[in-house]
Design a protein around this motif. Structure first.
Motif, mmCIF file in Angstrom:
data_model
loop_
_atom_site.group_PDB
_atom_site.id
_atom_site.type_symbol
_atom_site.label_atom_id
_atom_site.label_comp_id
_atom_site.label_asym_id
_atom_site.label_seq_id
_atom_site.Cartn_x
_atom_site.Cartn_y
_atom_site.Cartn_z
ATOM 1 N N ILE A 156 -1.423 -2.224 -2.669
ATOM 2 C CA ILE A 156 -0.337 -1.982 -3.625
ATOM 3 C C ILE A 156 -0.071 -0.492 -3.740
ATOM 4 O O ILE A 156 1.079 -0.065 -3.854
ATOM 5 C CB ILE A 156 -0.696 -2.601 -5.005
ATOM 6 C CG1 ILE A 156 -0.031 -3.953 -5.239
ATOM 7 C CG2 ILE A 156 -0.395 -1.710 -6.152
ATOM 8 C CD1 ILE A 156 1.385 -4.190 -5.007
ATOM 9 N N THR A 166 -4.779 -6.089 -2.482
ATOM 10 C CA THR A 166 -5.816 -5.169 -2.918
ATOM 11 C C THR A 166 -5.152 -3.985 -3.620
ATOM 12 O O THR A 166 -3.978 -3.689 -3.356
ATOM 13 C CB THR A 166 -6.630 -4.641 -1.727
ATOM 14 O OG1 THR A 166 -5.760 -3.876 -0.881
ATOM 15 C CG2 THR A 166 -7.274 -5.786 -0.933
ATOM 16 N N PRO A 167 -5.880 -3.309 -4.491
ATOM 17 C CA PRO A 167 -5.309 -2.094 -5.095
ATOM 18 C C PRO A 167 -4.876 -1.071 -4.040
ATOM 19 O O PRO A 167 -3.844 -0.414 -4.200
ATOM 20 C CB PRO A 167 -6.449 -1.555 -5.960
ATOM 21 C CG PRO A 167 -7.231 -2.782 -6.323
ATOM 22 C CD PRO A 167 -7.168 -3.655 -5.092
ATOM 23 N N ALA A 206 -1.387 -5.285 -8.315
ATOM 24 C CA ALA A 206 -2.178 -5.864 -7.222
ATOM 25 C C ALA A 206 -2.452 -7.344 -7.491
ATOM 26 O O ALA A 206 -2.315 -8.177 -6.588
ATOM 27 C CB ALA A 206 -3.483 -5.087 -7.045
#
Length: 110
Positions: A47, A43-44, A37
């Motif tokens: 991803i 953002t996580p 990310a």
């Protein structure tokens, strides 16, 4: 039609430059979702969506260790996809050869 479902998943996964980049990065070794990310300025959650598509195609495997999810290259060797591309390429080359033969035969004919 069913035989193409795995091809569809793989080609869909490879269609995005971010996902191709993730595969390239994972060649060096496993990486966490957070690392990926940060690398891609996402953002996580963003991803994770990319990684999920890669995982569905067998291109990536994820494993949770504690609170961290790690990604590594999967086991899909892309042999079916490469075979499909080779077969398609041979079909196109055959058509082009037949077109060239036709044009040679009809050259100068009105």
């Amino acid at each position: 039609m069913v035989q193409y479902l795995s091809l569809d998943a793989t080609f869909a996964a490879l269609s995005d430059p971010t996902r191709r980049g993730i595969l390239q990065d994972l060649r060096a070794g496993p990486a966490s979702i957070s690392d990926l990310a940060a690398r891609y300025r996402m953002t996580p959650t963003g991803i994770t969506k990319h990684v999920r598509l890669l995982e569905e195609a067998g291109l990536v495997v994820t494993e949770k260790k504690g609170r961290v999810r790690y990604c590594r290259l999967g086991t899909n060797p892309l042999e079916r996809e490469a075979d499909w591309i080779r077969n398609h390429q041979q079909m196109i080359e055959g058509r082009m050869d037949r077109l060239a033969e036709f044009l040679d035969r009809t050259k100068g004919t009105s």
